[in-house]
Design an enzyme around this catalytic site. Structure first.
Site, short mmCIF file in Angstrom:
data_model
loop_
_atom_site.label_atom_id
_atom_site.label_comp_id
_atom_site.label_asym_id
_atom_site.label_seq_id
_atom_site.Cartn_x
_atom_site.Cartn_y
_atom_site.Cartn_z
N HIS A 169 -2.96 -6.15 2.36
CA HIS A 169 -2.67 -6.19 3.81
C HIS A 169 -3.14 -7.53 4.36
O HIS A 169 -3.58 -8.42 3.62
CB HIS A 169 -3.48 -5.08 4.52
CG HIS A 169 -3.01 -3.70 4.23
ND1 HIS A 169 -1.83 -3.17 4.72
CD2 HIS A 169 -3.59 -2.71 3.51
CE1 HIS A 169 -1.71 -1.92 4.32
NE2 HIS A 169 -2.76 -1.61 3.59
N CYS A 181 0.81 -1.22 0.00
CA CYS A 181 0.00 0.00 0.00
C CYS A 181 0.85 1.28 0.00
O CYS A 181 1.47 1.57 -1.02
CB CYS A 181 -0.98 -0.02 1.17
SG CYS A 181 -2.40 1.02 0.89
N1 GLN Z 1 -1.88 6.29 0.79
C1 GLN Z 1 -2.58 5.10 1.23
C2 GLN Z 1 -3.97 5.11 0.53
O1 GLN Z 1 -4.00 5.08 -0.66
C3 GLN Z 1 -2.66 4.99 2.70
C4 GLN Z 1 -3.35 3.72 3.21
C5 GLN Z 1 -2.46 2.48 3.33
O2 GLN Z 1 -1.21 2.53 3.26
N2 GLN Z 1 -3.14 1.35 3.60
O3 GLN Z 1 -5.00 5.11 1.11
#
Ligand code: GLN
Length: 240
Positions: A189, A93
């Site tokens: 995740h 992410c």
């Molecule tokens: N910049 C990320 C997003 O697009 C932040 C969230 C994440 O790292 N899960 O939302």
């Protein structure tokens, strides 16, 4: 033979259980009798020369801003050089986004990436939240996405897989993640590696090969991992 893991921004970018990926990498090496060390690489810390496997987790947009500034310049160049020299890497992410050319958050200045992946990410109008199932070179992968960023790959990047369930890179082109040499970026995740041991072992083997030549890891029984993945896939199918 030893596995040296560099955990990028452990204190500032470590959300949604991403620390589980470092635990999985370390334990899957140790279960094979391969000692593993973990070095946290935080804001202001240099990239150690002996790291062969990097992990970079997710974070909130505002935390990404400080990290993007920290990674700009020599630190990012050193990380890119390590990957070009054969180091393995997994980024999830926010970490994935900052390995592209740029991340453009809502109502804030663009955050520079290091350009490891030929990709650009732009915060979109909705958050993609839910289970994701991806068809990949490691078979079926499952994870949990929670991002507003929409990542578009350029011609120099190949996706890590095709989305079967969920949104993935941008909810539009069916791609999820990106691969460059032994570096993998994705939105999975969960944490992603405990339930997807084939990907974990691929990263460990590539990392060890950087200094030891071809590595064939001894197969490990994965009953619990397979049960967890099947359960997550069943949940993903049920919420489709
Ligand atoms: N910049 C990320 C997003 O697009 C932040 C969230 C994440 O790292 N899960 O939302």
């Amino acid at each position: 033979m030893k596995l040296t893991i560099g955990w990028l921004y452990a204190a500032t970018m470590n959300i949604y259980g991403d620390r589980g990926n470092v635990i999985a990498l370390r334990r899957r090496a140790e279960w094979r009798g391969i000692p593993a060390e973990v070095h946290e690489i935080g804001l202001g810390d240099p990239i150690p020369p002996d790291v062969d496997l990097f992990f970079w987790g997710g974070g909130q947009d505002q935390e990404q801003d400080a990290v993007a500034r920290d990674m700009a310049g020599d630190k990012g160049k050193t990380l890119r050089a390590a990957v070009d020299d054969g180091a393995a890497l997994l980024a999830v992410c926010g970490g994935y986004q900052l390995l592209g050319h740029e991340f453009r958050p809502h109502a804030a200045a663009p955050q520079p990436g290091i350009g490891l992946f030929d990709a650009v990410s732009i915060a979109g109008p909705e958050r993609f939240i839910g289970n994701v199932v991806v068809d990949s070179q490691w078979g079926e992968l499952v994870g949990f996405e929670n991002h507003s960023g929409l990542t578009t790959l350029g011609p120099g990047a190949q996706p890590m897989g095709r989305v079967r369930i969920g949104r993935g890179n941008n909810g539009r082109d069916g791609t999820e993640g990106a691969i460059y040499r032994n570096a993998v970026g994705c939105y999975l995740h969960g944490s992603v590696l405990p339930k997807n041991p084939a990907l974990a072992d691929w990263l460990i083997a590539r990392a060890l090969e950087r200094r030891h030549g071809h590595v064939e890891l001894e197969p490990l029984p994965t009953p619990l991992e397979d049960a967890a993945r099947e359960s997550a896939i069943a949940r993903a199918k049920a919420t489709r």
